[in-house]
Design a protein around this motif. Structure first.
Motif, PDB file in Angstrom:
ATOM      1  N   GLY A   9      37.914 -27.087   5.817  1.00  0.00           N
ATOM      2  CA  GLY A   9      38.219 -26.126   4.760  1.00  0.00           C
ATOM      3  C   GLY A   9      38.489 -24.799   5.433  1.00  0.00           C
ATOM      4  N   THR A  10      39.695 -24.285   5.232  1.00  0.00           N
ATOM      5  CA  THR A  10      40.080 -23.061   5.954  1.00  0.00           C
ATOM      6  C   THR A  10      40.673 -22.065   4.976  1.00  0.00           C
ATOM      7  N   GLY A  11      39.900 -21.738   3.943  1.00  0.00           N
ATOM      8  CA  GLY A  11      40.324 -20.714   2.992  1.00  0.00           C
ATOM      9  C   GLY A  11      39.754 -19.369   3.390  1.00  0.00           C
ATOM     10  N   LEU A  12      39.357 -18.576   2.404  1.00  0.00           N
ATOM     11  CA  LEU A  12      38.826 -17.237   2.698  1.00  0.00           C
ATOM     12  C   LEU A  12      37.683 -17.300   3.710  1.00  0.00           C
ATOM     13  N   ILE A  13      36.688 -18.152   3.445  1.00  0.00           N
ATOM     14  CA  ILE A  13      35.493 -18.153   4.287  1.00  0.00           C
ATOM     15  C   ILE A  13      35.762 -18.867   5.619  1.00  0.00           C
ATOM     16  N   GLY A  14      36.355 -20.058   5.562  1.00  0.00           N
ATOM     17  CA  GLY A  14      36.624 -20.798   6.797  1.00  0.00           C
ATOM     18  C   GLY A  14      37.521 -20.009   7.745  1.00  0.00           C
ATOM     19  N   ALA A  66      42.259 -28.694   6.571  1.00  0.00           N
ATOM     20  CA  ALA A  66      42.192 -28.324   5.155  1.00  0.00           C
ATOM     21  C   ALA A  66      42.692 -29.517   4.370  1.00  0.00           C
ATOM     22  N   ARG A  67      42.479 -29.490   3.067  1.00  0.00           N
ATOM     23  CA  ARG A  67      42.834 -30.633   2.228  1.00  0.00           C
ATOM     24  C   ARG A  67      44.349 -30.864   2.196  1.00  0.00           C
ATOM     25  N   SER A  68      45.117 -29.788   1.997  1.00  0.00           N
ATOM     26  CA  SER A  68      46.567 -29.965   1.813  1.00  0.00           C
ATOM     27  C   SER A  68      47.338 -29.691   3.099  1.00  0.00           C
ATOM     28  N   ALA A  69      48.498 -30.352   3.186  1.00  0.00           N
ATOM     29  CA  ALA A  69      49.363 -30.141   4.357  1.00  0.00           C
ATOM     30  C   ALA A  69      49.833 -28.683   4.393  1.00  0.00           C
ATOM     31  N   ALA A  70      50.059 -28.098   3.201  1.00  0.00           N
ATOM     32  CA  ALA A  70      50.563 -26.716   3.155  1.00  0.00           C
ATOM     33  C   ALA A  70      49.554 -25.760   3.788  1.00  0.00           C
ATOM     34  N   THR A  71      48.271 -25.924   3.467  1.00  0.00           N
ATOM     35  CA  THR A  71      47.262 -25.028   4.058  1.00  0.00           C
ATOM     36  C   THR A  71      47.129 -25.286   5.557  1.00  0.00           C
ATOM     37  N   ARG A  72      47.151 -26.549   5.948  1.00  0.00           N
ATOM     38  CA  ARG A  72      47.038 -26.851   7.389  1.00  0.00           C
ATOM     39  C   ARG A  72      48.194 -26.207   8.162  1.00  0.00           C
ATOM     40  N   CYS A  83      33.530 -25.722   4.724  1.00  0.00           N
ATOM     41  CA  CYS A  83      33.856 -24.501   3.957  1.00  0.00           C
ATOM     42  C   CYS A  83      34.728 -24.853   2.757  1.00  0.00           C
ATOM     43  N   VAL A  84      34.273 -25.788   1.948  1.00  0.00           N
ATOM     44  CA  VAL A  84      35.017 -26.234   0.761  1.00  0.00           C
ATOM     45  C   VAL A  84      34.183 -25.921  -0.479  1.00  0.00           C
ATOM     46  N   PRO A  85      34.758 -26.020  -1.690  1.00  0.00           N
ATOM     47  CA  PRO A  85      33.967 -25.789  -2.901  1.00  0.00           C
ATOM     48  C   PRO A  85      32.730 -26.699  -2.925  1.00  0.00           C
ATOM     49  N   ASP A  91      27.212 -25.559   6.220  1.00  0.00           N
ATOM     50  CA  ASP A  91      28.205 -25.320   5.173  1.00  0.00           C
ATOM     51  C   ASP A  91      28.122 -23.839   4.828  1.00  0.00           C
ATOM     52  N   VAL A  92      28.896 -23.421   3.828  1.00  0.00           N
ATOM     53  CA  VAL A  92      28.865 -22.010   3.427  1.00  0.00           C
ATOM     54  C   VAL A  92      28.743 -21.893   1.906  1.00  0.00           C
ATOM     55  N   GLY A  93      28.390 -22.982   1.257  1.00  0.00           N
ATOM     56  CA  GLY A  93      28.399 -23.050  -0.203  1.00  0.00           C
ATOM     57  C   GLY A  93      27.503 -22.012  -0.864  1.00  0.00           C
ATOM     58  N   SER A  94      27.952 -21.555  -2.033  1.00  0.00           N
ATOM     59  CA  SER A  94      27.221 -20.513  -2.755  1.00  0.00           C
ATOM     60  C   SER A  94      26.005 -21.071  -3.494  1.00  0.00           C
ATOM     61  N   VAL A  95      25.859 -22.393  -3.529  1.00  0.00           N
ATOM     62  CA  VAL A  95      24.670 -23.042  -4.097  1.00  0.00           C
ATOM     63  C   VAL A  95      24.085 -23.906  -2.990  1.00  0.00           C
ATOM     64  N   HIS A 143      24.599 -19.899   3.647  1.00  0.00           N
ATOM     65  CA  HIS A 143      25.435 -19.193   2.669  1.00  0.00           C
ATOM     66  C   HIS A 143      25.642 -17.746   3.110  1.00  0.00           C
ATOM     67  N   PRO A 144      26.839 -17.437   3.619  1.00  0.00           N
ATOM     68  CA  PRO A 144      27.117 -16.032   3.925  1.00  0.00           C
ATOM     69  C   PRO A 144      27.353 -15.276   2.611  1.00  0.00           C
ATOM     70  N   VAL A 145      26.520 -14.272   2.374  1.00  0.00           N
ATOM     71  CA  VAL A 145      26.660 -13.538   1.099  1.00  0.00           C
ATOM     72  C   VAL A 145      27.698 -12.434   1.321  1.00  0.00           C
ATOM     73  N   ALA A 146      28.943 -12.873   1.405  1.00  0.00           N
ATOM     74  CA  ALA A 146      30.061 -11.968   1.679  1.00  0.00           C
ATOM     75  C   ALA A 146      31.296 -12.630   1.130  1.00  0.00           C
ATOM     76  N   GLY A 147      32.187 -11.873   0.578  1.00  0.00           N
ATOM     77  CA  GLY A 147      33.411 -12.484   0.074  1.00  0.00           C
ATOM     78  C   GLY A 147      34.282 -11.454  -0.603  1.00  0.00           C
ATOM     79  N   SER A 154      41.588 -15.846  -2.141  1.00  0.00           N
ATOM     80  CA  SER A 154      41.364 -17.185  -1.588  1.00  0.00           C
ATOM     81  C   SER A 154      42.446 -17.519  -0.560  1.00  0.00           C
ATOM     82  N   GLY A 155      42.184 -18.584   0.188  1.00  0.00           N
ATOM     83  CA  GLY A 155      43.202 -19.109   1.105  1.00  0.00           C
ATOM     84  C   GLY A 155      43.122 -18.489   2.491  1.00  0.00           C
ATOM     85  N   PRO A 156      43.827 -19.102   3.455  1.00  0.00           N
ATOM     86  CA  PRO A 156      43.713 -18.674   4.856  1.00  0.00           C
ATOM     87  C   PRO A 156      44.247 -17.266   5.127  1.00  0.00           C
TER      88      PRO A 156
HETATM   89  P1  NAP Z   1      39.166 -21.068  -0.686  1.00  0.00           P
HETATM   90  O1  NAP Z   1      39.707 -19.830  -0.080  1.00  0.00           O
HETATM   91  O2  NAP Z   1      39.706 -21.541  -1.978  1.00  0.00           O
HETATM   92  O3  NAP Z   1      39.268 -22.264   0.376  1.00  0.00           O
HETATM   93  C1  NAP Z   1      38.782 -23.552   0.087  1.00  0.00           C
HETATM   94  C2  NAP Z   1      39.141 -24.530   1.181  1.00  0.00           C
HETATM   95  O4  NAP Z   1      38.600 -25.803   0.818  1.00  0.00           O
HETATM   96  C3  NAP Z   1      40.646 -24.737   1.372  1.00  0.00           C
HETATM   97  O5  NAP Z   1      40.919 -24.986   2.726  1.00  0.00           O
HETATM   98  C4  NAP Z   1      40.919 -25.994   0.537  1.00  0.00           C
HETATM   99  O6  NAP Z   1      42.011 -26.715   1.033  1.00  0.00           O
HETATM  100  C5  NAP Z   1      39.654 -26.782   0.713  1.00  0.00           C
HETATM  101  N1  NAP Z   1      39.355 -27.630  -0.444  1.00  0.00           N
HETATM  102  C6  NAP Z   1      39.435 -27.289  -1.748  1.00  0.00           C
HETATM  103  N2  NAP Z   1      39.057 -28.305  -2.527  1.00  0.00           N
HETATM  104  C7  NAP Z   1      38.745 -29.330  -1.702  1.00  0.00           C
HETATM  105  C8  NAP Z   1      38.304 -30.649  -1.905  1.00  0.00           C
HETATM  106  N3  NAP Z   1      38.102 -31.134  -3.142  1.00  0.00           N
HETATM  107  N4  NAP Z   1      38.070 -31.414  -0.808  1.00  0.00           N
HETATM  108  C9  NAP Z   1      38.267 -30.937   0.430  1.00  0.00           C
HETATM  109  N5  NAP Z   1      38.694 -29.668   0.673  1.00  0.00           N
HETATM  110  C10 NAP Z   1      38.919 -28.883  -0.372  1.00  0.00           C
HETATM  111  O7  NAP Z   1      37.574 -20.956  -0.924  1.00  0.00           O
HETATM  112  P2  NAP Z   1      36.494 -20.023  -0.202  1.00  0.00           P
HETATM  113  O8  NAP Z   1      36.393 -18.745  -0.954  1.00  0.00           O
HETATM  114  O9  NAP Z   1      36.737 -20.006   1.258  1.00  0.00           O
HETATM  115  O10 NAP Z   1      35.156 -20.837  -0.561  1.00  0.00           O
HETATM  116  C11 NAP Z   1      34.729 -21.933   0.229  1.00  0.00           C
HETATM  117  C12 NAP Z   1      33.220 -22.088   0.064  1.00  0.00           C
HETATM  118  O11 NAP Z   1      32.596 -20.849   0.409  1.00  0.00           O
HETATM  119  C13 NAP Z   1      32.766 -22.421  -1.349  1.00  0.00           C
HETATM  120  O12 NAP Z   1      31.766 -23.411  -1.292  1.00  0.00           O
HETATM  121  C14 NAP Z   1      32.151 -21.129  -1.849  1.00  0.00           C
HETATM  122  O13 NAP Z   1      31.073 -21.375  -2.737  1.00  0.00           O
HETATM  123  C15 NAP Z   1      31.662 -20.486  -0.564  1.00  0.00           C
HETATM  124  N6  NAP Z   1      31.614 -19.021  -0.578  1.00  0.00           N
HETATM  125  C16 NAP Z   1      32.645 -18.294  -1.112  1.00  0.00           C
HETATM  126  C17 NAP Z   1      32.584 -16.910  -1.125  1.00  0.00           C
HETATM  127  C18 NAP Z   1      33.698 -16.096  -1.729  1.00  0.00           C
HETATM  128  O14 NAP Z   1      33.502 -14.921  -2.064  1.00  0.00           O
HETATM  129  N7  NAP Z   1      34.869 -16.634  -1.906  1.00  0.00           N
HETATM  130  C19 NAP Z   1      31.483 -16.249  -0.569  1.00  0.00           C
HETATM  131  C20 NAP Z   1      30.469 -17.010   0.021  1.00  0.00           C
HETATM  132  C21 NAP Z   1      30.541 -18.397   0.005  1.00  0.00           C
HETATM  133  P3  NAP Z   1      43.483 -26.501   0.391  1.00  0.00           P
HETATM  134  O15 NAP Z   1      43.848 -25.057   0.622  1.00  0.00           O
HETATM  135  O16 NAP Z   1      44.320 -27.424   1.147  1.00  0.00           O
HETATM  136  O17 NAP Z   1      43.357 -26.819  -1.069  1.00  0.00           O
END
Ligand code: NAP
Length: 322
Positions: free
Chosen positions: A14-19, A39-45, A74-76, A99-103, A125-129, A133-135
């Motif tokens: 998972g390579t969105g905001l947090i990854g 990451a899940r999708s080819a577009a994000t990779r 680093c996924v939902p 992991d980095v999950g918020s729960v 859980h890094p309390v930062a964000g 979203s996205g890389p």
């Molecule tokens: P994000 O930017 O949306 O990135 C999510 C990543 O997970 C993307 O690479 C996505 O791939 C992948 N993904 C989404 N659904 C998936 C699935 N069903 N199976 C496998 N991969 C999946 O999200 P984020 O903000 O980085 O959040 C990631 C985690 O960090 C969450 O658990 C969240 O609770 C936690 N967190 C978030 C924050 C915040 O402020 N955002 C802060 C602290 C912790 P694609 O792009 O290919 O869909």
């Protein structure tokens, strides 16, 4: 001064905001000798590869986990269990999985059964964000001065916990350790409930008539716009947070509703003393947050203010003006 890498091969699933922020920070600080991402999708990779966030971008979670000594998922939160099932057979003994999950409670329950003996599972859980979203949204400084909460199960290897803590400190975070249950209760009030309130108030405003709605936007600086930032947070992530921290959120929501009723009654009865006491108490909490460096003391969250449109008026009223 160069720093010894703490890990040999860091895998980010998972390579969105947090990854992507972890990737950027780990690279900047030399926290791992190599970084592999997926990451899940080819577009994000593809985007992760274009941005050069990792030395290697692979197609599957299993391929990312192969040979890694630190895997961070680093996924939902709703997807963490399925990821653990996929990577479990590919993990080498001694690997730290986090992991980095918020729960934390539900992630612990969902991932643990799939991780083989000899692998150290230390949820975090890094309390930062931000609300993005996205890389592209990530940045290396995201964790600087923020807390990363580790929730290791009781039987986990302490050396593994310390190694993961050292990793988070190296990328700028302060580390706190607590139980998953305690984490979920604390974050229920400090993060999950505020998001629910923001989603509600912005939704309520949106349901007002068309004319009024445009005025809501126009005059949003009165307070509303600060809720809209929080309410712009990722819908998938926050849906999962509420589904997976149900008990703690319902407990906090119950208390919140009682307090809201109390203030409603005070307004109806013209009870200014109750309102004044409550607002004085909450003002002190804001000052406390600023005092411990968790927000800027600058007024209006440090937003820059435009200059006056014309030459400033002469100030005959200022005693020290010549
Ligand atoms: P994000 O930017 O949306 O990135 C999510 C990543 O997970 C993307 O690479 C996505 O791939 C992948 N993904 C989404 N659904 C998936 C699935 N069903 N199976 C496998 N991969 C999946 O999200 P984020 O903000 O980085 O959040 C990631 C985690 O960090 C969450 O658990 C969240 O609770 C936690 N967190 C978030 C924050 C915040 O402020 N955002 C802060 C602290 C912790 P694609 O792009 O290919 O869909």
């Amino acid at each position: 001064m160069s720093v010894q890498p703490i890990f040999n091969r860091l895998a980010l699933i998972g390579t969105g905001l947090i990854g992507s922020s972890i990737a950027r920070a780990a690279r900047a600080q030399g926290a791992a000798r190599s970084i592999v991402a997926t990451a899940r999708s080819a577009a994000t990779r593809r985007r992760v590869a274009e941005l050069g966030l990792a030395g290697q971008v692979v197609e599957t979670n299993a391929a990312a986990a192969e040979g890694a000594d630190l895997v961070i998922v680093c996924v939902p939160v709703g997807a963490c269990g399925a990821v653990a099932r996929e990577i479990g057979p590919h993990l080498q003994p001694g690997t730290i999985v986090s992991d980095v999950g918020s729960v934390k409670g539900s992630v612990l329950r969902a991932m643990s059964p799939h991780l083989p003996a000899g692998v150290h599972f230390v949820p975090a859980h890094p309390v930062a964000g931000t609300e993005h979203s996205g890389p592209d949204a990530g940045f290396a400084e995201l964790f600087v001065g923020r807390w990363c909460i580790l929730t290791p199960p009781a039987n986990v290897d302490q050396a593994a916990v310390e190694r993961l803590a050292a990793f988070w400190r190296l990328i700028g975070a302060n580390v706190e350790i607590m139980s998953a249950e305690h984490h979920d209760l604390v974050l229920g009030i400090t993060s999950h409930l505020p998001h629910l309130i923001a989603y509600t108030i912005v939704g309520t405003a949106d349901e007002l008539g068309q004319v009024t709605r445009s005025e809501v936007l126009q005059f949003s600086a009165g307070g509303f716009r600060d809720f809209t930032r929080i309410a712009a947070s990722d819908p998938t992530m926050w849906r999962d947070v509420f589904l997976h921290n149900k008990e703690a959120v319902l407990e906090m929501l119950g208390r919140f509703n009682e307090d809201l009723s109390m203030l409603t009654r005070a307004i109806r009865r013209g009870d200014g003393d109750t309102l004044f006491e409550q607002f004085t108490r909450t003002r002190a909490i804001r000052r406390g947050i600023v005092d411990i460096g968790q927000d800027s003391p600058a007024p209006d969250f440090g937003r820059p203010h435009p200059d006056l449109p014309h030459e400033p008026l002469p100030r005959p009223y200022a005693v020290d003006d010549k």
